[in-house]
Design a protein around this motif. Structure first.
Motif, PDB file in Angstrom:
ATOM      1  N   ARG A 144       0.773  -1.425  -0.103  1.00  0.00           N
ATOM      2  CA  ARG A 144      -0.013  -0.105  -0.109  1.00  0.00           C
ATOM      3  C   ARG A 144       0.773   1.245  -0.033  1.00  0.00           C
ATOM      4  N   ALA A 145       1.971   1.167   0.923  1.00  0.00           N
ATOM      5  CA  ALA A 145       2.976   2.338   0.758  1.00  0.00           C
ATOM      6  C   ALA A 145       3.409   2.637  -0.557  1.00  0.00           C
ATOM      7  N   GLY A 146       3.736   1.517  -1.465  1.00  0.00           N
ATOM      8  CA  GLY A 146       4.352   1.662  -2.656  1.00  0.00           C
ATOM      9  C   GLY A 146       3.175   2.185  -3.539  1.00  0.00           C
ATOM     10  N   GLU A 147       2.072   1.666  -3.645  1.00  0.00           N
ATOM     11  CA  GLU A 147       1.066   2.216  -4.304  1.00  0.00           C
ATOM     12  C   GLU A 147       0.842   3.836  -4.144  1.00  0.00           C
ATOM     13  N   LEU A 148       0.530   4.092  -3.003  1.00  0.00           N
ATOM     14  CA  LEU A 148       0.428   5.667  -2.694  1.00  0.00           C
ATOM     15  C   LEU A 148       1.812   6.276  -3.177  1.00  0.00           C
ATOM     16  N   LEU A 149       3.169   5.971  -3.065  1.00  0.00           N
ATOM     17  CA  LEU A 149       4.118   6.799  -3.553  1.00  0.00           C
ATOM     18  C   LEU A 149       4.096   6.712  -4.893  1.00  0.00           C
ATOM     19  N   SER A 150       3.770   5.799  -5.770  1.00  0.00           N
ATOM     20  CA  SER A 150       3.783   5.569  -7.079  1.00  0.00           C
ATOM     21  C   SER A 150       2.707   6.186  -7.882  1.00  0.00           C
ATOM     22  N   THR A 151       1.571   6.500  -7.124  1.00  0.00           N
ATOM     23  CA  THR A 151       0.257   6.971  -7.682  1.00  0.00           C
ATOM     24  C   THR A 151       0.085   8.618  -7.345  1.00  0.00           C
ATOM     25  N   GLU A 152       0.491   8.761  -5.799  1.00  0.00           N
ATOM     26  CA  GLU A 152       0.334  10.205  -5.430  1.00  0.00           C
ATOM     27  C   GLU A 152       1.215  10.898  -5.044  1.00  0.00           C
ATOM     28  N   GLY A 153       2.653  10.358  -4.966  1.00  0.00           N
ATOM     29  CA  GLY A 153       3.887  10.986  -4.465  1.00  0.00           C
ATOM     30  C   GLY A 153       4.044  10.834  -2.949  1.00  0.00           C
ATOM     31  N   PRO A 154       5.309  11.360  -2.661  1.00  0.00           N
ATOM     32  CA  PRO A 154       5.711  11.125  -1.239  1.00  0.00           C
ATOM     33  C   PRO A 154       4.739  11.856  -0.135  1.00  0.00           C
ATOM     34  N   ALA A 155       4.113  12.840  -0.372  1.00  0.00           N
ATOM     35  CA  ALA A 155       3.237  13.371   0.608  1.00  0.00           C
ATOM     36  C   ALA A 155       2.013  12.401   1.075  1.00  0.00           C
ATOM     37  N   ALA A 156       1.485  11.615  -0.021  1.00  0.00           N
ATOM     38  CA  ALA A 156       0.402  10.820   0.424  1.00  0.00           C
ATOM     39  C   ALA A 156       0.812   9.495   1.451  1.00  0.00           C
ATOM     40  N   VAL A 157       2.041   9.511   1.410  1.00  0.00           N
ATOM     41  CA  VAL A 157       2.582   8.255   2.398  1.00  0.00           C
ATOM     42  C   VAL A 157       2.567   8.809   3.818  1.00  0.00           C
ATOM     43  N   SER A 158       1.251   8.521   4.376  1.00  0.00           N
ATOM     44  CA  SER A 158       1.090   8.923   5.928  1.00  0.00           C
ATOM     45  C   SER A 158       0.712   7.464   6.590  1.00  0.00           C
ATOM     46  N   LEU A 159       1.258   7.225   7.639  1.00  0.00           N
ATOM     47  CA  LEU A 159       1.135   5.939   8.495  1.00  0.00           C
ATOM     48  C   LEU A 159      -0.370   5.803   8.814  1.00  0.00           C
ATOM     49  N   ARG A 160      -0.998   6.743   9.090  1.00  0.00           N
ATOM     50  CA  ARG A 160      -2.566   6.730   9.330  1.00  0.00           C
ATOM     51  C   ARG A 160      -3.347   6.142   8.231  1.00  0.00           C
ATOM     52  N   LYS A 161      -2.898   6.749   6.969  1.00  0.00           N
ATOM     53  CA  LYS A 161      -3.673   6.486   5.837  1.00  0.00           C
ATOM     54  C   LYS A 161      -3.255   5.208   5.319  1.00  0.00           C
TER      55      LYS A 161
END
Length: 199
Positions: free
Chosen positions: A18-35
């Motif tokens: 999931r972290a990889g998906e967020l990073l690749s589709t939405e960028g580093p700012a989207a990678v939050s532990l809560r999300k």
């Protein structure tokens, strides 16, 4: 009776994916532990328990991406035909990228400061390519050029075409698989000492 282990390898894998998906589709700012925790139906406590925090999670993500990718390339059998081996490594490159796009994009991101271990992991991933080219040069199949330059040029072709495909930037109607293999074959043919060969 022991309590079931909830913070296990399966959960760790889901969190990294999931972290990889967020990073690749939405960028580093989207990678939050809560999300990430919410998206995989767990708690931030589980994330902290498994990784210790966001920096460690990103490091683990980077290492997992190289491990998965490197394993795919290293699994290509070594034969007595190094040029064909190189082609098969190139095809494995594309398969791995399409199978785990959330990890592939991480390979070329700069969201973490690379440690020496990360650099070694990257080197191990590239090793099968270098080794196949070196064998081709030593056996007189390829021109006596720097194996690293030949390997890097192939890597660039593979990365460029795979990135275009993953990002949906290939022209409509293009057969991505056929075009990819054709490009790798043409590249390999350009380095051959015997230009009459088909590969």
């Amino acid at each position: 009776m022991p309590r079931p282990k909830t913070h296990d390898d399966a959960l760790r894998r889901r969190l990294l994916e999931r972290a990889g998906e967020l990073l690749s589709t939405e960028g580093p700012a989207a990678v939050s532990l809560r999300k990430i925790a919410t998206d995989v139906n767990t708690s931030t406590t589980a994330v902290y328990s498994l990784f210790g925090g966001k920096p460690a999670l990103l490091e683990a993500l980077y290492e997992e991406a190289f491990t998965q990718f490197g394993t795919s390339l290293a699994a290509v059998p070594v034969t007595d035909d190094p040029a064909e081996d190189l082609l098969q490594i190139g095809l494995a490159y594309r398969r791995s990228a399409l199978q785990d796009p959330q990890f592939y994009s991480v390979l070329y991101s700069k969201v973490v400061e690379h440690t020496s271990e990360m650099s070694r992991a990257a080197g191990r991933t590239f090793a099968p390519v270098i080794n196949a080219v070196r064998r081709a040069v030593e056996q007189g199949v390829y021109l006596a050029e720097d194996p690293e330059q030949i390997a890097m040029s192939m890597w660039g072709i593979a990365h460029g075409l795979v990135s275009l495909e993953l990002n949906g930037n290939l022209p409509p109607g293009v057969d991505a698989a056929a075009t990819y293999e054709l490009a790798l074959r043409a590249h390999g043919r350009g380095w051959r000492t015997d230009t009459g060969k088909t590969l």
